[in-house]
Structure formats: C-alpha cells, structure tokens
Design a protein around this motif. Structure first.
Motif, PDB file in Angstrom:
ATOM      1  N   GLY A 161     -15.757  26.528  43.757  1.00 30.04           N
ATOM      2  CA  GLY A 161     -17.179  26.317  43.993  1.00 30.04           C
ATOM      3  C   GLY A 161     -18.034  26.862  42.865  1.00 30.04           C
ATOM      4  N   PHE A 162     -17.668  28.030  42.371  1.00 29.48           N
ATOM      5  CA  PHE A 162     -18.355  28.660  41.242  1.00 29.48           C
ATOM      6  C   PHE A 162     -18.285  27.736  40.028  1.00 29.48           C
ATOM      7  CE2 PHE A 162     -19.168  33.175  39.584  1.00 29.48           C
ATOM      8  CZ  PHE A 162     -19.608  32.779  38.336  1.00 29.48           C
ATOM      9  N   ALA A 163     -17.082  27.233  39.730  1.00 28.48           N
ATOM     10  CA  ALA A 163     -16.882  26.368  38.567  1.00 28.48           C
ATOM     11  C   ALA A 163     -17.701  25.087  38.685  1.00 28.48           C
ATOM     12  CB  ALA A 163     -15.396  26.034  38.414  1.00 28.48           C
ATOM     13  N   LYS A 164     -17.762  24.530  39.886  1.00 27.99           N
ATOM     14  CA  LYS A 164     -18.554  23.317  40.098  1.00 27.99           C
ATOM     15  C   LYS A 164     -20.041  23.597  39.900  1.00 27.99           C
ATOM     16  CE  LYS A 164     -17.469  20.678  43.610  1.00 27.99           C
ATOM     17  NZ  LYS A 164     -17.096  20.283  45.010  1.00 27.99           N
ATOM     18  N   ALA A 165     -20.478  24.803  40.298  1.00 28.02           N
ATOM     19  CA  ALA A 165     -21.880  25.175  40.099  1.00 28.02           C
ATOM     20  C   ALA A 165     -22.192  25.336  38.608  1.00 28.02           C
ATOM     21  CB  ALA A 165     -22.191  26.462  40.856  1.00 28.02           C
ATOM     22  N   ALA A 179     -19.453  28.700  27.265  1.00 28.17           N
ATOM     23  CA  ALA A 179     -18.811  27.792  26.319  1.00 28.17           C
ATOM     24  C   ALA A 179     -17.845  26.821  26.993  1.00 28.17           C
ATOM     25  CB  ALA A 179     -18.078  28.596  25.250  1.00 28.17           C
ATOM     26  N   GLY A 180     -17.026  27.310  27.899  1.00 29.35           N
ATOM     27  CA  GLY A 180     -16.005  26.472  28.519  1.00 29.35           C
ATOM     28  C   GLY A 180     -16.551  25.661  29.675  1.00 29.35           C
ATOM     29  N   PRO A 181     -16.056  24.430  29.879  1.00 32.55           N
ATOM     30  CA  PRO A 181     -16.509  23.625  31.017  1.00 32.55           C
ATOM     31  C   PRO A 181     -16.173  24.325  32.325  1.00 32.55           C
ATOM     32  CG  PRO A 181     -14.506  22.691  30.071  1.00 32.55           C
ATOM     33  CD  PRO A 181     -14.964  23.765  29.131  1.00 32.55           C
ATOM     34  N   GLY A 182     -17.161  24.410  33.209  1.00 36.28           N
ATOM     35  CA  GLY A 182     -16.905  25.044  34.492  1.00 36.28           C
ATOM     36  C   GLY A 182     -16.509  26.508  34.395  1.00 36.28           C
ATOM     37  N   GLY A 183     -16.849  27.174  33.300  1.00 38.16           N
ATOM     38  CA  GLY A 183     -16.553  28.596  33.179  1.00 38.16           C
ATOM     39  C   GLY A 183     -15.124  28.939  32.826  1.00 38.16           C
ATOM     40  N   THR A 218     -27.597  33.807  40.571  1.00 42.35           N
ATOM     41  CA  THR A 218     -26.219  33.862  40.081  1.00 42.35           C
ATOM     42  C   THR A 218     -25.514  32.558  40.422  1.00 42.35           C
ATOM     43  OG1 THR A 218     -25.293  34.778  42.131  1.00 42.35           O
ATOM     44  CG2 THR A 218     -26.201  36.349  40.517  1.00 42.35           C
ATOM     45  N   PHE A 219     -24.410  32.310  39.739  1.00 38.49           N
ATOM     46  CA  PHE A 219     -23.688  31.064  40.019  1.00 38.49           C
ATOM     47  C   PHE A 219     -23.082  31.024  41.416  1.00 38.49           C
ATOM     48  CE2 PHE A 219     -23.896  30.504  35.367  1.00 38.49           C
ATOM     49  CZ  PHE A 219     -24.441  29.221  35.362  1.00 38.49           C
ATOM     50  N   PRO A 220     -22.596  32.129  41.980  1.00 46.00           N
ATOM     51  CA  PRO A 220     -22.161  32.064  43.379  1.00 46.00           C
ATOM     52  C   PRO A 220     -23.307  31.674  44.314  1.00 46.00           C
ATOM     53  CG  PRO A 220     -21.211  33.983  42.334  1.00 46.00           C
ATOM     54  CD  PRO A 220     -22.208  33.420  41.362  1.00 46.00           C
ATOM     55  N   GLU A 221     -24.506  32.192  44.052  1.00 46.73           N
ATOM     56  CA  GLU A 221     -25.661  31.823  44.879  1.00 46.73           C
ATOM     57  C   GLU A 221     -25.985  30.341  44.726  1.00 46.73           C
ATOM     58  OE1 GLU A 221     -28.074  36.085  44.880  1.00 46.73           O
ATOM     59  OE2 GLU A 221     -28.322  34.701  43.192  1.00 46.73           O
ATOM     60  N   LEU A 222     -25.892  29.841  43.502  1.00 41.32           N
ATOM     61  CA  LEU A 222     -26.117  28.418  43.281  1.00 41.32           C
ATOM     62  C   LEU A 222     -25.046  27.591  43.983  1.00 41.32           C
ATOM     63  CD1 LEU A 222     -27.566  26.053  41.877  1.00 41.32           C
ATOM     64  CD2 LEU A 222     -26.127  26.477  39.859  1.00 41.32           C
ATOM     65  N   ALA A 223     -23.791  28.030  43.891  1.00 45.85           N
ATOM     66  CA  ALA A 223     -22.689  27.317  44.538  1.00 45.85           C
ATOM     67  C   ALA A 223     -22.887  27.248  46.045  1.00 45.85           C
ATOM     68  CB  ALA A 223     -21.360  27.996  44.207  1.00 45.85           C
ATOM     69  N   GLU A 224     -23.332  28.355  46.636  1.00 48.23           N
ATOM     70  CA  GLU A 224     -23.573  28.364  48.083  1.00 48.23           C
ATOM     71  C   GLU A 224     -24.687  27.396  48.441  1.00 48.23           C
ATOM     72  OE1 GLU A 224     -23.536  31.821  51.385  1.00 48.23           O
ATOM     73  OE2 GLU A 224     -25.153  32.026  49.913  1.00 48.23           O
ATOM     74  N   GLU A 225     -25.764  27.391  47.664  1.00 49.59           N
ATOM     75  CA  GLU A 225     -26.889  26.490  47.925  1.00 49.59           C
ATOM     76  C   GLU A 225     -26.474  25.025  47.816  1.00 49.59           C
ATOM     77  OE1 GLU A 225     -30.746  25.015  48.585  1.00 49.59           O
ATOM     78  OE2 GLU A 225     -29.940  27.029  48.911  1.00 49.59           O
ATOM     79  N   LEU A 226     -25.582  24.723  46.874  1.00 49.07           N
ATOM     80  CA  LEU A 226     -25.138  23.342  46.666  1.00 49.07           C
ATOM     81  C   LEU A 226     -24.032  22.926  47.632  1.00 49.07           C
ATOM     82  CD1 LEU A 226     -25.078  23.308  42.751  1.00 49.07           C
ATOM     83  CD2 LEU A 226     -26.774  22.215  44.243  1.00 49.07           C
TER      84      LEU A 226
END
Length: 336
Positions: free
Chosen positions: A243-247, A288-292, A44-52
């Motif tokens: 963080g989610f949006a950046k991921a 579709a939208g940048p950064g969600g 998920t994107f929160p998981e990706l955000a945490e990893e990054l």
C-alpha cells in the motif's frame, strides 16, 4: 559525528533495546493496527495510502509527531511504535548499535525539484569548503542527513579530519534557520522545502552547495520495522509495504495539483490543529526508485562514509543486511 558521541549513543540504544525486549514482544500475534509518528503540517505516505484505500484492513494509530528521523526509528526499534523512518545513514548507525531493524521502503529523497541547500548571505566571503573552517552551520539535528551531506562536501574538497572537526554544526529548529542566518548567528543555514522557497523569495541568499549537487537524485531515507515484527507478521508487512509503494507511485505519477489537493484534504480531516497551507509548496516526492524501491547504493554510500569517519568498523554493517525489497511489488521494475 564524533566517535565518542556515537559510542555513547550505542550504549544508550542497547539499553533501550534490552528494556523493550522485555515488555513489547508481539510474538505469535497478528497485528492489524500499526502505531506511528506523524509530522506537523505534512502527510506521510502511510497516511496517503490509508486515505487512498491501499492498506486493506490495516489501521494506522497516530501516537504523536516525531522530532527527528533518528528519534523516529529509535521509537520503532524499542517498540514504542511499529514503524519509523529516517535518513539511511542513521539507520546504518542504529543497525551498528545492534538494533534488530530492517528497512523495507524508501520514503524521501532529493531531486531537481525537491532538495536541500546550504545557504549563505549574498555578501558572505564564504565561497569554498575551506572557507568553512571555524564557521557555524545550522542543521536540524545531528547524526542525520544534513550532517552526512556536509561532512561529505568537506571531505570531497580535501579537508582533513582535523579541519572538518573545526567546522561547527549547530542544531537550530528549521523554522528559525533563516532568521539566524540573516542575523549573523550562523554562517551557513540548511534550508529545504517550504522554508527554502520562502527564504529565497525574500532574496539576499545564495547556495554554497546542495545535496543533489553532490549526489544527484537519490532516495535519502527509508522506513524500518523490527525484524521480530516482520518475522511474526509477514503478511501485515507485505500489505503495508504494498500500500505504501502504491501511494508513492501515485504521488510520483499524478499531477502535482492533484497530490497537493489530496494532502490538504487529509490534513483538514484528521483534526490535529494544523495549517494545511504548507503542503501547497510540495513539488515532488524526491524518491528515486519507483514505488520507493531501495537501491543498495543508497545504503552503501553511507556505510562507506561511516567507515571512513571511524563511526563504524569496516565490514561491521553490510547493505544487504540493512534493507529488503522483498515486500515491494515494484522491486522487479528497478535494479536494487
């Protein structure tokens, strides 16, 4: 979804919300750990955000895997988790049931690389929407993305509500859809992602229609928080959404191979006894939208559809009340 089934869901949800309000209030607290449900073999994107390293001092607490989008957002609405994600139409319906939730960022969608198709065997006599009357279509769950897309396809083709009622939607686990279709247990199968790619590799299927064929590229689902949680923890929500949006932006702009490698790394590290090979079929975020960033039309489309179908009253739900881009740093870069 039939009106009767929807009203039953409203009653059940209202009871759950009342129960949750008695025992899960976090008013006055500042929460640094966010409970959530994951997805088997996916990141998920929160998981990706945490990893990054994009979530700062916020920690994620995995409490299990979700069975569907509607279940995930109901868990968030009743306080069993802190956030959840689902198809935007399902969010509208839960909001209509007076669930105090608000969407804060988009998390999945459809584009030319990532989309869902509604497939029939190559020799099937089904060629048009009208041919579906009396037929069975396999979907992963009712009241969500696929039901809405199918009903929209049938409506645009001119079928009456009575004719649409005669098209039977059958809940089938996605992993079993291809087999059920090939064995004749289904007339049409809903396929997306790796399951679609593998099925098409084996041949013998053709698309009747696709979600992108109907709507073009669009963000289909969003992540929600309870409104009380947002009011009590605005900075936590802001940090999380940022963080989610950046991921999301990272996945939207990095080479596919780099994204897949990162997903595999996350799955291997978290130790949930999963097969990481499925993420190798990842093609794009579909968002579709940048950064969600959420566009109003991504809710208004489904509000209009639910009003036409009689599932909600005209004016009962307004798009601006369902979502906010206030916490998303990319909001100024896209019309919303």
């Amino acid at each position: 979804m039939r009106v009767g089934r929807f009203r039953h869901a409203v009653a059940a949800t209202t009871l759950l919300l009342a129960t949750a309000a008695c025992g899960t209030s976090q008013a006055g607290s500042v929460q640094k750990e966010l409970r959530y449900q994951g997805s088997v073999g996916a990141v998920t994107f929160p998981e990706l955000a945490e990893e990054l390293g994009y979530l700062g001092d916020i920690k994620l607490k995995w409490v299990g895997n979700t069975t569907s989008g509607p279940q995930d957002i109901q868990s968030a609405a009743t306080g069993q988790t802190d956030f959840g994600g689902a198809f935007n139409g399902a969010i509208v319906k839960l909001r209509a049931a007076r669930a105090p939730i608000k969407a804060v960022i988009g998390y999945y969608g459809a584009d030319e690389k990532s989309f869902s198709g509604y497939y029939v065997p190559e020799d099937s006599p089904i060629r048009t929407a009208r041919d579906l009357i009396g037929k069975k279509i396999g979907v992963n769950t009712l009241g969500a993305h696929h039901e809405a897309v199918i009903k929209e396809y049938l409506t645009r083709a001119g079928l009456t509500p009575a004719e649409i009622e005669r098209v039977q939607l059958v809940v089938v686990p996605p992993v079993n859809t291809e087999q059920a279709l090939r064995q004749g247990q289904l007339d049409v199968g809903t396929l997306g992602g790796i399951l679609k790619d593998k099925a098409l590799e084996r041949g013998g299927l053709r698309p009747l229609f696709t979600d992108t064929g109907l709507f073009g590229p669009f963000t289909a689902g969003s992540v929600v928080f309870r409104e009380a949680f947002i009011a009590d923890n605005p900075e936590i929500v802001r940090t999380f959404v940022t963080g989610f949006a950046k991921a999301v932006h990272w996945a939207q702009t990095r080479p596919r191979e780099e994204v897949v490698a990162k997903f595999e790394q996350i799955i291997n590290r978290r130790g949930r006894n999963e097969d990481p090979s499925t993420v190798r079929y990842w093609k794009s975020s579909g968002i579709a939208g940048p950064g969600g960033v959420i566009a109003a039309k991504e809710f208004q489309t489904w509000i209009d559809w639910l009003e036409r179908s009689g599932d909600i009253r005209p004016g009962q739900v307004k798009a601006d009340d369902v979502f906010t881009n206030a916490f998303n740093p990319y909001a100024g870069r896209s019309a919303s």
